[in-house]
Design a protein around this motif. Structure first.
Motif, PDB file in Angstrom:
ATOM      1  N   THR A   1       0.886  -1.154   0.010  1.00 25.26           N
ATOM      2  CA  THR A   1      -0.050  -0.020   0.166  1.00 25.26           C
ATOM      3  C   THR A   1       0.824   1.332  -0.179  1.00 25.26           C
ATOM      4  O   THR A   1       2.128   1.185   0.399  1.00 25.26           O
ATOM      5  CB  THR A   1      -0.864  -0.164   1.470  1.00 25.26           C
ATOM      6  OG1 THR A   1      -2.065   0.882   1.090  1.00 25.26           O
ATOM      7  CG2 THR A   1      -0.117   0.261   2.672  1.00 25.26           C
ATOM      8  N   ASP A   2       0.301   2.387  -0.511  1.00 28.84           N
ATOM      9  CA  ASP A   2       1.014   3.692  -0.447  1.00 28.84           C
ATOM     10  C   ASP A   2       1.262   4.045   1.000  1.00 28.84           C
ATOM     11  O   ASP A   2       0.495   3.516   2.071  1.00 28.84           O
ATOM     12  CB  ASP A   2       0.149   4.796  -1.024  1.00 28.84           C
ATOM     13  CG  ASP A   2       0.259   4.346  -2.548  1.00 28.84           C
ATOM     14  OD1 ASP A   2       0.741   3.558  -3.026  1.00 28.84           O
ATOM     15  OD2 ASP A   2      -0.546   5.488  -3.327  1.00 28.84           O
ATOM     16  N   GLY A   3       2.251   4.774   1.376  1.00 30.60           N
ATOM     17  CA  GLY A   3       2.359   5.276   2.777  1.00 30.60           C
ATOM     18  C   GLY A   3       3.614   5.583   2.861  1.00 30.60           C
ATOM     19  O   GLY A   3       4.723   5.517   2.215  1.00 30.60           O
ATOM     20  N   TYR A   4       3.998   5.590   4.442  1.00 32.83           N
ATOM     21  CA  TYR A   4       5.430   6.190   5.160  1.00 32.83           C
ATOM     22  C   TYR A   4       5.555   5.254   6.058  1.00 32.83           C
ATOM     23  O   TYR A   4       5.012   4.706   6.906  1.00 32.83           O
ATOM     24  CB  TYR A   4       5.387   7.589   5.521  1.00 32.83           C
ATOM     25  CG  TYR A   4       5.343   8.624   4.594  1.00 32.83           C
ATOM     26  CD1 TYR A   4       6.298   9.295   4.060  1.00 32.83           C
ATOM     27  CD2 TYR A   4       3.994   8.942   3.966  1.00 32.83           C
ATOM     28  CE1 TYR A   4       6.261  10.151   3.331  1.00 32.83           C
ATOM     29  CE2 TYR A   4       3.802   9.978   3.302  1.00 32.83           C
ATOM     30  CZ  TYR A   4       5.095  10.709   2.805  1.00 32.83           C
ATOM     31  OH  TYR A   4       4.825  11.759   1.936  1.00 32.83           O
ATOM     32  N   PHE A   5       6.785   4.518   5.813  1.00 32.80           N
ATOM     33  CA  PHE A   5       7.062   3.254   6.684  1.00 32.80           C
ATOM     34  C   PHE A   5       8.603   3.484   7.250  1.00 32.80           C
ATOM     35  O   PHE A   5       9.547   3.964   6.452  1.00 32.80           O
ATOM     36  CB  PHE A   5       7.482   2.239   5.569  1.00 32.80           C
ATOM     37  CG  PHE A   5       5.935   1.691   4.986  1.00 32.80           C
ATOM     38  CD1 PHE A   5       4.894   0.938   5.629  1.00 32.80           C
ATOM     39  CD2 PHE A   5       5.768   2.095   3.815  1.00 32.80           C
ATOM     40  CE1 PHE A   5       3.835   0.831   5.098  1.00 32.80           C
ATOM     41  CE2 PHE A   5       4.478   2.045   3.118  1.00 32.80           C
ATOM     42  CZ  PHE A   5       3.565   1.299   3.819  1.00 32.80           C
TER      43      PHE A   5
END
Length: 322
Positions: free
Chosen positions: A64-68
Motif C-alpha cells: 500500500t502507499d504510505g510512509y514506513f
C-alpha cells in the motif's frame, strides 16, 4: 485491505521468506506475532487526505502507499522489504530522515524488481535497463535523499544498520502503468490481458505457485493457425519467430533459468490450457516490435491431487513438488 488479499499476501510472504532464508523470522514467536499483526492492519484510505504510516520491519512486505519508518533496536545486518503493487501499477520509492552511518558499513539500496536467492525478477533478458542501473544506492548518492522508480509492479529495498536508534523513512507511492510488463502476481488465481504495442521486448507474468494457465485469446501480427503444443514438438519453430508466447516453469524467479513447458506462435481464439506443477509458473510474451501483440489468460492454483507425480529421468516432470 480485504481479508482475502491479506491471506494471499501472507501466503506470498511466507513463500518469499522461505526462499530468502528468512524463515527464522516466521518461526520466532515474537517476530511471528508482529508479522501476522502487520497483515491485519487496516490499510484502507478513509479520505483523500489520509496518509498511511507504520513501522517497517527487518523483513517486510508492503502493498500500500504510505510512509514506513525503520529504527534499529539492535544491529540489523541482513534486512529486506518487498514492495508489490497491482499488475497495472509501478512503484515510486523515496528515502527521508536517514540517520545511517555509511562509513561504518551501513547501507540502503533500492532495486527495480525482486531478488530471491540471488535470482532476479525481471531477468536481465526481460528488463530494458542494464543491471547496474536497476540499483539505487543511498550511500553513493550525492543528494540528501534517494529516489527510485520501478519498471513493473514489484520493487525492493535492502538495508544493513549497525547502530541502535539509526534508521530511515521510506515513502511508497503506486502509479498507473498503461502497458504493464513483467508482472508478479499477488494471487494464485485470476485473469489478465498483456499487450505489447510495437515494442521489441519480453514481458512475463509470474505466479509463485503451481497453477493451471488457460489462454483465452492470443493475437500475433503474423498468425495463421491455432494450436498449443508441448515444447519438445514445436520449440524449434517458435524460437525462430520474433513473436510468440512461452509457458515456463521452475523453482526460482529468473525466467532465463526456467524450463520451457510449451510455446505458441500462432493466433488463438478459444481455449488452450496447461498445468505447470512448479513453485513458479510464468507466461512470457515475446515481441519483435513489428506488431501490437496481445494475450489474455486465466490461472488457478492446482489442487494437491493435480500436482504431477515425480518420475525419474522424465523431462515432463522437471519440478520437484513435495
Amino acid at each position: 485491505m480485504s481479508a482475502a488479499l491479506r491471506a494471499q499476501l501472507l501466503l506470498l510472504m511466507i513463500s518469499i521468506a522461505s526462499r530468502m532464508g528468512f524463515s527464522r523470522y516466521i518461526e520466532d514467536n515474537e517476530a511471528s506475532d508482529e508479522f501476522y499483526s502487520l497483515l491485519n492492519l487496516d490499510q484502507k484510505r478513509e479520505s483523500d487526505d489520509f496518509i498511511f504510516r507504520r513501522p517497517l520491519r527487518c523483513l517486510d512486505m508492503l502493498a500500500t502507499d504510505g510512509y514506513f519508518t525503520f529504527v534499529a533496536s539492535r544491529p540489523q545486518l541482513a534486512c529486506a522489504a518487498f514492495i508489490i503493487a497491482e499488475p497495472s501499477e509501478v512503484i515510486s520509492l523515496e528515502l527521508s530522515d536517514v540517520t545511517i552511518d555509511c562509513s561504518a558499513g551501513d547501507f540502503i539500496k533500492m532495486f527495480d524488481g525482486w531478488v530471491l536467492k540471488g535470482e532476479k525478477f525481471p531477468s536481465s533478458q526481460d528488463h530494458l535497463l542494464p543491471l547496474h542501473q536497476r540499483y539505487t544506492d543511498y550511500c553513493s548518492s550525492t543528494a540528501t535523499g534517494a529516489k527510485s522508480h520501478s519498471s513493473q509492479n514489484v520493487a525492493m529495498i535492502f538495508f544493513r544498520i549497525h547502530n541502535p536508534e539509526s534508521g530511515f523513512t521510506l515513502a511508497v507511492k503506486k502509479l498507473h502503468n498503461p502497458f504493464p510488463c513483467n508482472i508478479m502476481s499477488q494471487s494464485p488465481e485470476g485473469s489478465f490481458t498483456m499487450v505489447i504495442p510495437h515494442q521489441r521486448r519480453n514481458c512475463s507474468f509470474s505466479i509463485i505457485y503451481p497453477v493451471e494457465i488457460r489462454l483465452t485469446e492470443l493475437s500475433l501480427g503474423h498468425a495463421k493457425s491455432n494450436e498449443l503444443s508441448p515444447q519438445r514438438q514445436v520449440w524449434s519453430g517458435c524460437s525462430g519467430s520474433g513473436d510468440h508466447v512461452e509457458l515456463l516453469g521452475g523453482n526460482g524467479v529468473d525466467t532465463s533459468k526456467m524450463f520451457p513447458v510449451a510455446d505458441l506462435c500462432f493466433s488463438l481464439t478459444g481455449l488452450a490450457q496447461m498445468k505447470i506443477g512448479c513453485d513458479n509458473s510464468v507466461l512470457k510474451l515475446v515481441s519483435s516490435g513489428n506488431y501490437v501483440n496481445r494475450v489474455s489468460f486465466q490461472y488457478r492454483l492446482l489442487e494437491r491431487n493435480e500436482l504431477p507425480k515425480i518420475r525419474e529421468n522424465s523431462l515432463d516432470n522437471f519440478c520437484t513438488v513435495e
